[in-house]
Design an enzyme around this catalytic site. Structure first.
Site, short mmCIF file in Angstrom:
data_model
loop_
_atom_site.label_atom_id
_atom_site.label_comp_id
_atom_site.label_asym_id
_atom_site.label_seq_id
_atom_site.Cartn_x
_atom_site.Cartn_y
_atom_site.Cartn_z
N TYR A 142 2.82 121.46 39.21
CA TYR A 142 2.10 122.41 39.70
C TYR A 142 2.68 123.59 39.82
O TYR A 142 3.79 123.59 40.05
CB TYR A 142 1.24 121.68 41.00
CG TYR A 142 2.11 121.56 42.19
CD1 TYR A 142 2.59 122.45 43.12
CD2 TYR A 142 2.54 120.35 42.37
CE1 TYR A 142 3.50 122.40 43.97
CE2 TYR A 142 3.31 119.99 43.36
CZ TYR A 142 3.91 120.96 44.28
OH TYR A 142 4.45 120.76 45.28
N ASP A 194 -22.50 94.05 54.61
CA ASP A 194 -23.36 93.13 54.36
C ASP A 194 -22.53 91.78 54.71
O ASP A 194 -21.53 91.45 53.85
CB ASP A 194 -24.21 93.36 53.49
CG ASP A 194 -23.70 93.18 51.93
OD1 ASP A 194 -22.80 93.22 51.77
OD2 ASP A 194 -24.48 93.07 51.02
N HIS A 230 10.11 114.55 46.59
CA HIS A 230 9.42 115.18 45.66
C HIS A 230 10.05 116.70 45.44
O HIS A 230 10.29 117.38 46.16
CB HIS A 230 8.06 115.51 46.10
CG HIS A 230 7.11 116.51 45.36
ND1 HIS A 230 6.73 116.30 43.91
CD2 HIS A 230 6.40 117.49 45.91
CE1 HIS A 230 6.23 117.76 43.88
NE2 HIS A 230 5.90 118.50 44.76
#
Length: 819
Positions: free
Chosen positions: A259, A547, A225
């Site tokens: 960013y 369940d 990255h």
């Protein structure tokens, strides 16, 4: 094992150091942390991480991990230096789609208890003056987001652990993890051997190599990255204290996959806009060599051509960057997984071998706390089913699958993702025997668990004109069709076939099967052959893990309808080792058609060789029979709230089963119906979805499932924790809400407001075509669960009026099911 187990943690990055601190704080002090690199910049991902901590996530669990990380790091210092700066986090929107998505994010923040607010463009510019305000539509601001100094925080926590007795050993390479009798016994390094009762792999992108030592798959992919730092920016020169590093908030420009953070008078820029760059561990130098080599093995050479488009996007958002250039950059390695979530938990195959992998700095302390609680207390307080390493099906562990899906997660990391958006590739992977027949009917398939699942059928478009199906806004209309509404209404009026093949099915057999299931579940399964029982799996604290629907097909053979691979894992972990119980996943070799609707008996009875009347085949009963030429197992139950059966057979007979039902049902108006209609119908009946409506953070009484608990039927796992609890003594409750506005179909995870303040969050939602209202189930304080209570749901930036309703919303006397 002694009361003070010997723990070896492999990896002294942020996760390993955080875990050592959390364990020693709980009294486990026989902890040794090993790393192949130097302390504490070991050469892994922690050593180069830019440290941006954005807390808000669509996952409640990941948000809680991040929030705890902020809380913990905010209280850490190292030799007087900060470990965390709460400079705030700002995410800006430059497109209308992103601006809408930031409204969703604000609702998540309210749901999960994170202080946040939406800003207009002027407020965004005031908080981040470098922005081109004309490009920004608005922003999402979290004041407690900020910067983590990762290596510093790692060392600060390591010192706390060392003071309590932990040992950290650098520059040692783990060669082997020894085991005997299916349990770890020690760790062998190039410097010697250490005894160990528990080994935790916190090795980051080296994790697959550690897992291979014990035969444990660690399905992550190292990917590079890009991160750069600019030359000094004139507007910042002299304005930021060098020790503070940053004065303004951390910034995300997700429309361009970017960013930003301040490094004094320079700007750091991270990009996910480039091509995926997978990395082979074989190509990396050992971490122990990196100080001498001058470059960390996790920092690869920068490829400037990949960054060129991102640089232009960065300048467009922050025009002042035009006066700078990229001073230096690198391609840093991080861990990605097939579903974007961490890999946590104990190996089922090798006891005592644990994983805490694919964890970023943002979530590191939260993950460490959860794993420490898991080890010391037997389970974490936070529900971690999304992160459990045992969540994967076998096909999801295939190297090609891990590679492709991890790369795609890199590509999509900042994309606006719809809750129903399926993976596009690799598909198809798992198909039922009915798949070709469904394609012929124009099925619209979405994917779940690798299965191709029809959500509606184009062949039913003719039905839409006969019903009034409300429209939807653009967001809710994605992956939806009014045909689904017509299918739901048709099911209530006539009869429909539903493909239930993707539901997980287990066969549990052997002389110890009944006793085992009685211990593992909450209901009484000691019923005659032919009985079907709805029951729950609990953890030790009484939280709902899952369940189950259990059919007793013979004295020592049960068919169990489960939910996921985690159910299989849980049962296998607890099964006796004496051979008295056999657990087999039969999903792939079988198939199932749900035949439901008021005309279901008219369709099925003429085709079978036994009595399918209500008297001859009661509700929650099972029969083995022949349907035409097909041997079947039929279960008289219905998750859409209508008369009918789940009809099972082996996969080889699947096409014949469908064809027989389809041809016989033509004069009754039979249709094929999809999961979109199914979801609407199940919510009208108030049927819960495990892992969505309830998790281990909720007990059966809070979840509205107390009827599945038989405290008088003997002991079971989790029973002690339920002592003294009841439906009347809960602080929160899963609550049915109805929405009158047909245009506002919420999709899940939206915040619910009571008296203008956040009070809970939505779990499942759909439009109820039978009742003519939107439905949302939500967790609310018990005092707010009185029918008629007015609430509001924060949906895409507006407050939608809703009201608490008494459940079930449809057929409360169960007349339709028991025809």
């Amino acid at each position: 094992m002694t009361t003070q187990p010997r723990v070896v943690i492999i990896g002294a990055g942020i996760v390993g150091c955080s875990l050592a601190e959390e364990l020693t704080a709980r009294g486990w002090t026989a902890v040794t942390v090993l790393d192949q690199g130097p302390l504490f910049a070991t050469g892994g991902s922690t050593s180069h991480a830019p440290g941006l901590v954005f807390q808000t996530n669509s996952s409640k669990t990941m948000t809680e991990f991040a929030r705890y990380t902020v809380e913990k790091f905010s209280g850490l210092t190292l030799d007087g230096q900060w470990c965390y700066q709460q400079v705030g986090g700002l995410e800006v929107a430059t497109t209308s789609e992103r601006w809408t998505d930031l409204h969703r994010k604000a609702s998540w923040a309210a749901s999960w208890g994170v202080e946040a607010r939406l800003l207009d463009r002027e407020e965004c510019a005031a908080r981040y003056p470098l922005l081109d305000r004309e490009r920004v539509l608005g922003g999402f601001y979290v004041p407690t987001d900020g910067l983590a100094k990762a290596v510093r925080a790692a060392e600060a926590q390591a010192r706390l652990a060392i003071a309590r007795g932990a040992t950290f050993v650098p520059n040692v390479k783990v060669i082997d993890v020894e085991q005997a009798g299916g349990r770890v016994t020690g760790v062998v390094t190039d410097s010697g051997r250490l005894d160990a009762d528990i080994v935790v792999s916190c090795a980051g992108f080296w994790g697959p190599a550690v897992g291979a030592m014990v035969g444990q798959a660690v399905p992550l992919l190292p990917l590079a990255h890009q991160y750069v730092k600019t030359t000094p920016l004139a507007q910042l020169v002299g304005t930021i204290d060098e020790a503070a590093e940053a004065a303004g908030p951390i910034l995300r420009h997700q429309d361009a996959d970017l960013y930003f953070r301040e490094h004094g008078d320079r700007i750091g820029i991270g990009s996910y806009a480039h091509r995926p760059m997978p990395v082979s561990l074989d190509e990396l130098a050992p971490s122990a060599n990196w100080p001498d080599a001058g470059k960390q093995p996790s920092m690869l050479a920068f490829t400037p051509e990949d960054f060129e488009p991102s640089w232009q996007d960065a300048v467009d958002l922050l025009p002042a960057l035009a006066g700078t250039k990229v001073a230096d950059g690198f391609n840093g390695i991080f861990s990605f997984t097939a579903d974007g979530m961490p890999l946590l938990g104990e190996s089922r195959h090798v006891k005592g071998f644990w994983l805490a992998e694919a964890v970023w700095v943002t979530h590191s302390a939260g993950v460490a706390r959860a794993v420490a609680q898991w080890l010391v207390d037997g389970q974490p307080e936070t529900d971690v089913h999304e992160c459990d390493v045992n969540r994967f099906e076998d096909f999801q562990l295939a190297p090609d699958y891990v590679h492709e899906r991890s790369c795609q997660n890199f590509v999509e990391i900042y994309d606006v993702m719809h809750p129903l958006q399926p993976m596009e590739s690799p598909r198809p992977l798992r198909t039922s025997p009915f798949h070709g027949l469904q394609r012929d009917l124009g099925a619209y398939f979405l994917e779940g668990g690798g299965w191709e699942r029809p959500h509606w059928f184009a062949a039913n478009e003719r039905l839409v004109d006969g019903f009034e199906i409300p429209g939807r806004n653009d967001w809710a209309a994605r992956y939806w069709s009014p045909i689904a509404g017509a299918e739901a209404v048709h099911t209530r009026d006539k009869v429909a076939l539903y493909d239930m093949t993707p539901l997980k099915r287990l066969e549990i057999s052997g002389p110890g099967a009944l006793g085992f299931l009685q211990w593992m579940t909450t209901n009484n399964l000691d019923k005659p052959v032919g009985a079907v029982v709805y029951t729950l799996l609990l953890d030790r604290s009484g939280g709902v893990r899952s369940d189950l629907t259990v059919a007793r097909l013979a004295d020592n053979r049960f068919q169990v309808g489960a939910n996921s691979a985690l159910d299989t894992d849980w049962l296998l972990r607890h099964a006796p080792t004496d051979g008295s119980v056999h657990i087999r996943d039969i999903t792939g070799g079988t198939c199932c058609v749900g035949v439901w609707g008021p005309l279901a008996r008219d369709l099925v009875q003429p085709l079978v060789d036994t009595d399918f009347s209500h008297k001859g085949f009661g509700y929650f009963k099972a029969k083995q029979a022949y349907l035409g030429n097909v041997p079947i197992t039929a279960l008289r139950l219905s998750y859409v709230g209508e008369l009918g059966w789940e009809i099972y057979t082996s996969a080889e007979f699947g096409t014949r089963l469908w064809d027989t039902l389809w041809q016989a049902g033509q004069n009754l108006g039979v249709i094929a119906a999809g999961r979109s209609a199914f979801n609407s119908l199940r919510l009208e009946k108030g049927y819960r979805l495990s892992g969505v409506d309830m998790t281990t953070e909720h007990d059966p009484y809070e979840s509205g499932l107390g009827f599945a608990v038989r405290m008088d039927a003997g002991d079971f796992l989790g029973r002690a924790a339920l002592a003294g609890k009841s439906p009347d003594a809960v602080s929160s409750k899963l609550t049915a809400l109805t929405i009158d506005s047909p245009d506002d179909v919420v999709l899940g995870k939206e915040a619910v407001y009571l008296g203008g303040l956040p009070a809970g969050y939505v779990t499942s939602a759909a439009y109820g075509y039978t009742i003519g209202k939107g439905i949302a189930y939500a967790w609310l304080p018990s005092e707010a669960s009185t029918p008629g209570t007015a609430v509001e749901i924060d949906y895409l930036g507006k407050r939608v009026a809703a009201a608490v309703a008494e459940e079930p919303l449809f057929d409360p006397k169960m007349i339709n099911i028991r025809r």
